[in-house]
Motif scaffolding. Structure first.
Motif, PDB file in Angstrom:
ATOM      1  N   SER A   1      21.409  78.299  89.386  1.00 56.14           N
ATOM      2  CA  SER A   1      22.163  79.512  89.055  1.00 56.14           C
ATOM      3  C   SER A   1      21.654  80.088  87.738  1.00 56.14           C
ATOM      4  N   CYS A   2      21.717  81.385  87.624  1.00 51.69           N
ATOM      5  CA  CYS A   2      21.372  81.996  86.354  1.00 51.69           C
ATOM      6  C   CYS A   2      22.633  82.437  85.631  1.00 51.69           C
ATOM      7  N   LYS A   3      22.514  82.479  84.335  1.00 51.15           N
ATOM      8  CA  LYS A   3      23.636  82.831  83.476  1.00 51.15           C
ATOM      9  C   LYS A   3      23.178  83.858  82.461  1.00 51.15           C
ATOM     10  N   ALA A   4      24.030  84.833  82.223  1.00 53.99           N
ATOM     11  CA  ALA A   4      23.780  85.842  81.192  1.00 53.99           C
ATOM     12  C   ALA A   4      24.836  85.698  80.111  1.00 53.99           C
ATOM     13  N   THR A   5      24.403  85.748  78.874  1.00 52.71           N
ATOM     14  CA  THR A   5      25.352  85.647  77.777  1.00 52.71           C
ATOM     15  C   THR A   5      25.053  86.717  76.734  1.00 52.71           C
ATOM     16  N   LYS A   6      26.119  87.119  76.054  1.00 54.59           N
ATOM     17  CA  LYS A   6      25.974  88.045  74.928  1.00 54.59           C
ATOM     18  C   LYS A   6      27.010  87.677  73.889  1.00 54.59           C
TER      19      LYS A   6
ATOM     20  N   ARG B   1       6.448  71.708  83.735  1.00 53.72           N
ATOM     21  CA  ARG B   1       6.437  72.000  85.175  1.00 53.72           C
ATOM     22  C   ARG B   1       7.063  73.350  85.485  1.00 53.72           C
ATOM     23  N   PHE B   2       8.103  73.702  84.749  1.00 53.66           N
ATOM     24  CA  PHE B   2       8.818  74.949  84.988  1.00 53.66           C
ATOM     25  C   PHE B   2       8.515  75.948  83.881  1.00 53.66           C
ATOM     26  N   THR B   3       8.456  77.214  84.259  1.00 54.80           N
ATOM     27  CA  THR B   3       8.223  78.279  83.289  1.00 54.80           C
ATOM     28  C   THR B   3       9.215  79.406  83.520  1.00 54.80           C
ATOM     29  N   ILE B   4       9.884  79.797  82.451  1.00 57.97           N
ATOM     30  CA  ILE B   4      10.822  80.918  82.503  1.00 57.97           C
ATOM     31  C   ILE B   4      10.145  82.149  81.931  1.00 57.97           C
ATOM     32  N   SER B   5      10.357  83.259  82.588  1.00 59.05           N
ATOM     33  CA  SER B   5       9.871  84.532  82.079  1.00 59.05           C
ATOM     34  C   SER B   5      10.879  85.607  82.438  1.00 59.05           C
TER      35      SER B   5
ATOM     36  N   GLY C   1      27.358  65.984  93.530  1.00 57.20           N
ATOM     37  CA  GLY C   1      27.927  64.839  92.842  1.00 57.20           C
ATOM     38  C   GLY C   1      27.569  64.724  91.380  1.00 57.20           C
ATOM     39  N   LYS C   2      26.841  65.711  90.853  1.00 60.76           N
ATOM     40  CA  LYS C   2      26.432  65.670  89.453  1.00 60.76           C
ATOM     41  C   LYS C   2      26.959  66.893  88.716  1.00 60.76           C
ATOM     42  N   GLU C   3      26.979  66.783  87.413  1.00 64.42           N
ATOM     43  CA  GLU C   3      27.402  67.906  86.594  1.00 64.42           C
ATOM     44  C   GLU C   3      26.283  68.949  86.502  1.00 64.42           C
ATOM     45  N   ARG C   4      26.687  70.165  86.262  1.00 67.01           N
ATOM     46  CA  ARG C   4      25.710  71.223  86.077  1.00 67.01           C
ATOM     47  C   ARG C   4      24.917  70.965  84.804  1.00 67.01           C
ATOM     48  N   GLU C   5      23.609  71.186  84.874  1.00 61.72           N
ATOM     49  CA  GLU C   5      22.763  70.924  83.726  1.00 61.72           C
ATOM     50  C   GLU C   5      21.885  72.121  83.401  1.00 61.72           C
ATOM     51  N   PHE C   6      21.594  72.260  82.132  1.00 61.24           N
ATOM     52  CA  PHE C   6      20.730  73.317  81.636  1.00 61.24           C
ATOM     53  C   PHE C   6      19.294  73.042  82.059  1.00 61.24           C
ATOM     54  N   VAL C   7      18.628  74.066  82.569  1.00 61.45           N
ATOM     55  CA  VAL C   7      17.223  73.960  82.945  1.00 61.45           C
ATOM     56  C   VAL C   7      16.340  74.602  81.881  1.00 61.45           C
ATOM     57  N   GLY C   8      16.683  75.805  81.508  1.00 61.66           N
ATOM     58  CA  GLY C   8      15.924  76.524  80.507  1.00 61.66           C
ATOM     59  C   GLY C   8      16.516  77.889  80.276  1.00 61.66           C
ATOM     60  N   GLY C   9      16.110  78.519  79.182  1.00 66.38           N
ATOM     61  CA  GLY C   9      16.660  79.822  78.877  1.00 66.38           C
ATOM     62  C   GLY C   9      15.717  80.662  78.047  1.00 66.38           C
TER      63      GLY C   9
ATOM     64  N   SER D   1      19.282  93.231  77.897  1.00 67.95           N
ATOM     65  CA  SER D   1      19.509  92.771  76.531  1.00 67.95           C
ATOM     66  C   SER D   1      20.238  91.435  76.428  1.00 67.95           C
ATOM     67  N   TYR D   2      20.603  90.875  77.555  1.00 63.79           N
ATOM     68  CA  TYR D   2      21.350  89.623  77.539  1.00 63.79           C
ATOM     69  C   TYR D   2      20.418  88.430  77.361  1.00 63.79           C
ATOM     70  N   ASP D   3      20.923  87.396  76.745  1.00 61.53           N
ATOM     71  CA  ASP D   3      20.244  86.107  76.779  1.00 61.53           C
ATOM     72  C   ASP D   3      20.462  85.531  78.176  1.00 61.53           C
ATOM     73  N   MET D   4      19.397  84.998  78.750  1.00 58.88           N
ATOM     74  CA  MET D   4      19.467  84.552  80.134  1.00 58.88           C
ATOM     75  C   MET D   4      19.031  83.097  80.233  1.00 58.88           C
ATOM     76  N   SER D   5      19.620  82.380  81.163  1.00 55.69           N
ATOM     77  CA  SER D   5      19.258  80.984  81.323  1.00 55.69           C
ATOM     78  C   SER D   5      19.431  80.557  82.773  1.00 55.69           C
ATOM     79  N   TRP D   6      18.785  79.448  83.098  1.00 53.60           N
ATOM     80  CA  TRP D   6      18.910  78.821  84.408  1.00 53.60           C
ATOM     81  C   TRP D   6      19.628  77.484  84.250  1.00 53.60           C
ATOM     82  N   TYR D   7      20.519  77.224  85.186  1.00 52.53           N
ATOM     83  CA  TYR D   7      21.207  75.949  85.282  1.00 52.53           C
ATOM     84  C   TYR D   7      21.047  75.437  86.702  1.00 52.53           C
ATOM     85  N   ARG D   8      21.284  74.163  86.887  1.00 51.48           N
ATOM     86  CA  ARG D   8      21.269  73.611  88.233  1.00 51.48           C
ATOM     87  C   ARG D   8      22.342  72.546  88.366  1.00 51.48           C
ATOM     88  N   GLN D   9      22.783  72.385  89.588  1.00 49.58           N
ATOM     89  CA  GLN D   9      23.792  71.379  89.880  1.00 49.58           C
ATOM     90  C   GLN D   9      23.464  70.705  91.190  1.00 49.58           C
ATOM     91  N   ALA D  10      23.239  69.412  91.115  1.00 50.75           N
ATOM     92  CA  ALA D  10      22.984  68.612  92.309  1.00 50.75           C
ATOM     93  C   ALA D  10      24.310  68.069  92.824  1.00 50.75           C
TER      94      ALA D  10
END
Length: 116
Positions: free
Chosen positions: A94-99, A66-70, A42-50, A31-40
């Motif tokens: 990294s994946c993140k879960a939020t509620k 190019r990317f698809t979330i399911s 020397g760079k800040e973490r950035e949102f990929v998709g959710g 039931s959580y909202d889920m998202s992907w982030y990435r961090q290269a």
């Protein structure tokens, strides 16, 4: 609370594909909202998709097309299909879960390395 475990990272050549998986464990993990982030490096973490629990998705402009979330709510699992990988996609994903209102959980991450 929910615990997250990512897998599927690796080293690939540019233009190839990878599929990342994020398994969620815990009560009502689906039931959580889920998202992907990435961090290269020397760079800040950035949102990929959710995606929310209903399956609506959003993407960063850099990965659109190019990317698809399911997600599979029955398995409480989130996926990130990455096609046409570029060297600039190299990062720890990294994946993140939020509620609502304030709960957030992160997985440990999985490394993706794309060589030219």
């Amino acid at each position: 609370q929910v615990r997250l475990a990512e897998s599927g990272g690796g080293s690939v050549q540019a233009g190839r594909s990878l599929r990342l998986t994020c398994a969620a464990f815990g009560y009502n993990a689906w039931s959580y909202d889920m998202s992907w982030y990435r961090q290269a490096p020397g760079k800040e973490r950035e949102f990929v998709g959710g995606t929310d629990s209903a399956g609506s998705t959003t993407y960063a402009d850099s990965v659109k097309g190019r990317f698809t979330i399911s997600r599979d709510n029955a398995k409480a699992t989130l996926y990130l299909q990455m096609n046409g990988l570029k060297p600039e996609d190299t990062a720890m994903y990294s994946c993140k879960a939020t509620k609502w209102p304030l709960y957030t959980a992160w997985g440990q991450g999985t490394q993706v390395t794309v060589s030219s």
